[in-house]
Design a protein around this motif. Structure first.
Motif, short mmCIF file in Angstrom:
data_model
loop_
_atom_site.label_atom_id
_atom_site.label_comp_id
_atom_site.label_asym_id
_atom_site.label_seq_id
_atom_site.Cartn_x
_atom_site.Cartn_y
_atom_site.Cartn_z
N SER A 47 -1.27 7.19 -9.03
CA SER A 47 -0.49 6.04 -8.57
C SER A 47 -0.12 5.21 -9.79
O SER A 47 -0.49 5.54 -10.93
CB SER A 47 -1.29 5.20 -7.58
N SER A 48 0.57 4.11 -9.57
CA SER A 48 0.95 3.23 -10.67
C SER A 48 -0.28 2.58 -11.31
O SER A 48 -0.20 2.05 -12.42
CB SER A 48 1.91 2.14 -10.17
N ALA A 59 -0.85 -2.20 0.13
CA ALA A 59 -0.50 -0.79 0.29
C ALA A 59 -0.14 -0.18 -1.06
O ALA A 59 0.42 -0.84 -1.94
CB ALA A 59 0.67 -0.65 1.26
N THR A 60 -0.47 1.10 -1.22
CA THR A 60 -0.22 1.80 -2.48
C THR A 60 0.49 3.12 -2.20
O THR A 60 0.09 3.87 -1.31
CB THR A 60 -1.54 2.10 -3.22
N SER A 61 1.53 3.40 -2.96
CA SER A 61 2.20 4.69 -2.89
C SER A 61 1.50 5.64 -3.85
O SER A 61 1.31 5.31 -5.02
CB SER A 61 3.68 4.55 -3.25
N MET A 146 2.52 9.94 -0.50
CA MET A 146 1.83 9.36 0.64
C MET A 146 1.68 7.86 0.46
O MET A 146 1.93 7.34 -0.64
CB MET A 146 0.45 10.00 0.84
N THR A 147 1.25 7.18 1.52
CA THR A 147 1.00 5.74 1.48
C THR A 147 -0.42 5.45 1.94
O THR A 147 -0.84 5.95 3.00
CB THR A 147 2.00 4.99 2.39
N VAL A 148 -1.14 4.67 1.14
CA VAL A 148 -2.45 4.16 1.54
C VAL A 148 -2.25 2.70 1.94
O VAL A 148 -1.91 1.87 1.08
CB VAL A 148 -3.47 4.29 0.40
N PHE A 195 -10.78 2.12 -5.09
CA PHE A 195 -10.00 0.92 -4.78
C PHE A 195 -10.26 -0.12 -5.86
O PHE A 195 -11.41 -0.49 -6.12
CB PHE A 195 -10.37 0.37 -3.41
N VAL A 196 -9.19 -0.60 -6.49
CA VAL A 196 -9.32 -1.55 -7.59
C VAL A 196 -8.38 -2.73 -7.36
O VAL A 196 -7.39 -2.63 -6.63
CB VAL A 196 -8.99 -0.89 -8.94
#
Length: 385
Positions: A47-48, A59-61, A146-148, A195-196
């Motif tokens: 991820s980024s 949310a994270t892509s 995906m999306t979290v 998770f950060v």
């Protein structure tokens, strides 16, 4: 002169046994590489925020990439890629793991344009390839976006009830296993993520935003206000009307897609729908301003024939509405699933041909041995005479 009449048949039988063993070993050698040609399956998440990291607040892509997966040309199904939690002691479906007990995931529609919480990666040439977000190539590689949605999500337990999973308390990650009810140990993986909280200043502040200590204080106040508002929304959620559930049809075949609508939930409420307490699920879906929600449920291709229960549950109001459907078995999908779980068709054909040739050679050599034995007896009789 003495003639050993039994020597020739014994030698012949030994040769027959040796030939049969060689042919069967050849067939086994052809079969073994076909079922173990793939390397161990592995998944990477980026991820980024970096490899294996997602945002602890928003949310994270993510990009999920797989390698070493089993790829079956023309095979039925493929793999599901999900985000959730697993019981490390024995979550895998091929080992008896059950959704709701041994693993939980964010439910989503199996439609190609779903919300991004769930992905379907098809085998190449599969009859379900058109509905997949990606295809496993010949080397066993694939990649999906995906999306979290965040560190907390709602899933369904074995009873079909909504349960909250907190990924800040338990280890969550990306899950893969066989799609459409096909259990495939070679494609079962779990890849944990972290998770950060992004570093301060990672994003530029909006125009006119406060900076320094004022910004920190404002940010804290805003977060507190948001949390309070969210708590009030859940606590004060009121159903708009009587819960009702409508479906496109009450009679389907295993593997079909069931369309449904429901009404009576609170405006904006998160709603999940499930089949038989989690065999298939979709959500969370946001109820509209009139408390309405619509979605689709993918029925597993190996779903048993008979009556099944569809349950729609609201997260805030805890409202539940149910309806029964009648499902007919899908014989074609069942046969395809059985084929996938074994060797490819050409390998099975080679094995059958090898066994048939071995049987023919055995019969031919036995006949030859009998003829030679008869000739030997005649020769011995003539010599004796």
């Amino acid at each position: 002169m003495t003639i050993q009449a039994t020597a020739t048949p014994r030698r012949t039988v030994r040769r027959v046994r040796t030939a049969a063993a060689v042919l069967l070993a050849l067939g086994a050698a052809l079969l073994a590489p076909a079922t173990a040609a793939h390397a161990a399956a592995g998944v990477s998440v980026t991820s980024s925020l970096g490899d294996g990291r997602v945002d602890a607040e928003y949310a994270t892509s993510i990009t999920v990439t797989g390698s070493g997966f089993q790829s079956v040309q023309g095979g039925f199904g493929g793999i599901y890629v999900l985000f959730g939690w697993v019981d490390q002691s024995g979550w895998k479906p091929s080992e008896g793991g059950v959704v709701g007990d041994d693993y939980l995931y964010i439910p989503d529609s199996e439609a190609k344009d779903n919300q991004g919480y769930q992905r379907f990666v098809s085998f190449p040439g599969s009859e379900t390839e058109a509905s997949a977000q990606a295809v496993i190539d010949a080397s066993g590689s694939w990649s999906v976006q995906m999306t979290v949605p965040g560190p907390q999500f709602q899933a369904l337990d074995r009873s079909g009830n909504a349960t909250t999973v907190d990924c800040l308390s338990v280890q969550c990650g990306v899950i893969t296993f066989g799609a459409h009810g096909v259990k495939n140990a070679a494609n079962e993986t779990f890849t944990p993520v972290e998770f950060v909280v992004p570093e301060a200043g990672a994003e530029a502040p909006a125009t006119g935003a406060a900076t320094g200590s004022d910004a920190s204080a404002a940010s804290g106040d805003a977060a507190d206000s948001a949390d309070a508002a969210a708590g009030a929304t859940v606590q004060d959620a009121v159903a708009i009307g009587d819960l009702r559930l409508g479906m496109s049809t009450a009679t389907l075949t295993a593997g079909d897609v069931l369309s449904f609508t429901a009404r009576g939930f609170a405006a904006g409420e998160q709603v999940v729908a499930s089949l038989d307490g989690g065999v298939s699920a979709v959500g969370p879906l946001a109820a509209g301003s009139a408390g309405e929600v619509a979605g689709v449920l993918q029925l597993p291709a190996d779903l048993a024939a008979g009556t099944h229960l569809v349950t729609v549950t609201g997260a805030a109001t805890e409202g539940v509405v149910e309806a029964e459907i009648t499902v007919a078995a899908n014989a074609v999908a069942g046969a395809a699933a059985a084929t996938e779980s074994g060797a490819p068709a050409w390998v099975i054909t080679v094995m059958l041909v090898a066994v048939a040739l071995a049987a023919v050679l055995v019969v031919a050599n036995i006949v030859t041995a009998i003829v030679r034995a008869a000739r030997t007896r005649r020769a011995r009789t003539e010599v004796a005479a």
